[in-house]
Design a protein around this motif. Structure first.
Motif, PDB file in Angstrom:
ATOM      1  N   GLY A  64       0.791  -1.228   0.000  1.00  0.00           N
ATOM      2  CA  GLY A  64       0.000   0.000   0.000  1.00  0.00           C
ATOM      3  C   GLY A  64       0.821   1.275   0.000  1.00  0.00           C
ATOM      4  N   PHE A  65       1.811   1.368  -0.858  1.00  0.00           N
ATOM      5  CA  PHE A  65       2.681   2.546  -0.896  1.00  0.00           C
ATOM      6  C   PHE A  65       1.953   3.739  -1.505  1.00  0.00           C
ATOM      7  CE2 PHE A  65       5.551  -0.964  -0.518  1.00  0.00           C
ATOM      8  CZ  PHE A  65       6.549  -0.483   0.310  1.00  0.00           C
ATOM      9  N   LYS A  66       2.092   4.907  -0.866  1.00  0.00           N
ATOM     10  CA  LYS A  66       1.507   6.151  -1.369  1.00  0.00           C
ATOM     11  C   LYS A  66       2.488   7.287  -1.132  1.00  0.00           C
ATOM     12  CE  LYS A  66      -3.203   4.897  -0.149  1.00  0.00           C
ATOM     13  NZ  LYS A  66      -4.319   5.171   0.756  1.00  0.00           N
ATOM     14  N   ILE A  67       2.500   8.235  -2.052  1.00  0.00           N
ATOM     15  CA  ILE A  67       3.314   9.435  -1.885  1.00  0.00           C
ATOM     16  C   ILE A  67       2.437  10.473  -1.200  1.00  0.00           C
ATOM     17  CG2 ILE A  67       4.629  11.238  -3.060  1.00  0.00           C
ATOM     18  CD1 ILE A  67       4.957   9.222  -5.411  1.00  0.00           C
ATOM     19  N   LEU A  68       2.769  10.824   0.051  1.00  0.00           N
ATOM     20  CA  LEU A  68       1.995  11.821   0.784  1.00  0.00           C
ATOM     21  C   LEU A  68       2.484  13.238   0.520  1.00  0.00           C
ATOM     22  CD1 LEU A  68       1.583  10.124   4.271  1.00  0.00           C
ATOM     23  CD2 LEU A  68       0.011  10.100   2.326  1.00  0.00           C
ATOM     24  N   LYS A  69       3.798  13.391   0.401  1.00  0.00           N
ATOM     25  CA  LYS A  69       4.392  14.703   0.131  1.00  0.00           C
ATOM     26  C   LYS A  69       5.452  14.512  -0.939  1.00  0.00           C
ATOM     27  CE  LYS A  69       6.894  18.485   2.326  1.00  0.00           C
ATOM     28  NZ  LYS A  69       7.613  18.889   3.545  1.00  0.00           N
ATOM     29  N   ASN A  70       5.420  15.357  -1.959  1.00  0.00           N
ATOM     30  CA  ASN A  70       6.303  15.210  -3.100  1.00  0.00           C
ATOM     31  C   ASN A  70       7.022  16.531  -3.339  1.00  0.00           C
ATOM     32  OD1 ASN A  70       7.518  14.582  -5.518  1.00  0.00           O
ATOM     33  ND2 ASN A  70       5.663  13.796  -6.482  1.00  0.00           N
ATOM     34  N   ALA A  71       8.349  16.509  -3.404  1.00  0.00           N
ATOM     35  CA  ALA A  71       9.118  17.712  -3.699  1.00  0.00           C
ATOM     36  C   ALA A  71       9.055  18.060  -5.189  1.00  0.00           C
ATOM     37  CB  ALA A  71      10.575  17.546  -3.265  1.00  0.00           C
ATOM     38  N   GLY A  72       8.692  17.096  -6.030  1.00  0.00           N
ATOM     39  CA  GLY A  72       8.533  17.335  -7.462  1.00  0.00           C
ATOM     40  C   GLY A  72       9.696  16.839  -8.292  1.00  0.00           C
ATOM     41  N   ALA A  73       9.520  16.876  -9.597  1.00  0.00           N
ATOM     42  CA  ALA A  73      10.537  16.526 -10.601  1.00  0.00           C
ATOM     43  C   ALA A  73      11.052  15.094 -10.452  1.00  0.00           C
ATOM     44  CB  ALA A  73      11.699  17.518 -10.559  1.00  0.00           C
ATOM     45  N   GLY A  74      10.179  14.177 -10.037  1.00  0.00           N
ATOM     46  CA  GLY A  74      10.552  12.770  -9.950  1.00  0.00           C
ATOM     47  C   GLY A  74      11.049  12.326  -8.591  1.00  0.00           C
TER      48      GLY A  74
END
Length: 135
Positions: free
Chosen positions: A92-102
């Motif tokens: 159940g992996f999820k990205i909660l916070k993303n800095a961007g650009a991959g």
């Protein structure tokens, strides 16, 4: 005559500036290879062999800074959420916070590589894992 003097002055200034910049770069001390870790302990790290320091050392070794993020000088923290199951497997992996650009996708890839010890029956948990991207 004035233009020749101006050109010579500019050339001298450029050579002087370049020599000063090269000296400043040469005098810089080598950067420490210190592994980034969050200031507070991560609860899931107690189930990682070697603890939190070993977990973040592994993350640091596996981290491949995305080319687009490096090119655009993107830095920041990504937070990945996943479930640590009773048997030590993850799902159940999820990205909660993303800095961007991959960076979010790279953080998720690394989180999926982590291998944990089994917390035991009835101890499955949802955890959040911060991973920092710094140039």
């Amino acid at each position: 005559m004035k233009s020749k003097i101006s050109i010579l002055f500019l050339l001298f200034a450029f050579v002087s500036f370049t020599a000063t910049a090269q000296t400043a770069v040469a005098k810089q001390e080598p950067k420490e290879d210190k592994v980034w870790m969050p200031s507070k302990p991560i609860p899931v790290a107690e189930y990682y062999p070697g603890g939190q320091e070993a977990m973040y050392t592994f993350i640091d070794k596996q981290l491949n800074y995305p080319a687009m993020a490096r090119r655009n000088r993107v830095q920041g923290e990504c937070i990945i959420s996943f479930t640590l199951n009773e048997d030590g497997s993850t799902s159940g992996f999820k990205i909660l916070k993303n800095a961007g650009a991959g960076t979010g996708e790279e953080a998720q890839r690394i989180a999926q590589l982590l291998k944990f010890k089994a917390p035991g029956p009835g101890f499955g948990m949802v955890v959040s894992l911060p991973i920092a991207f710094k140039l």
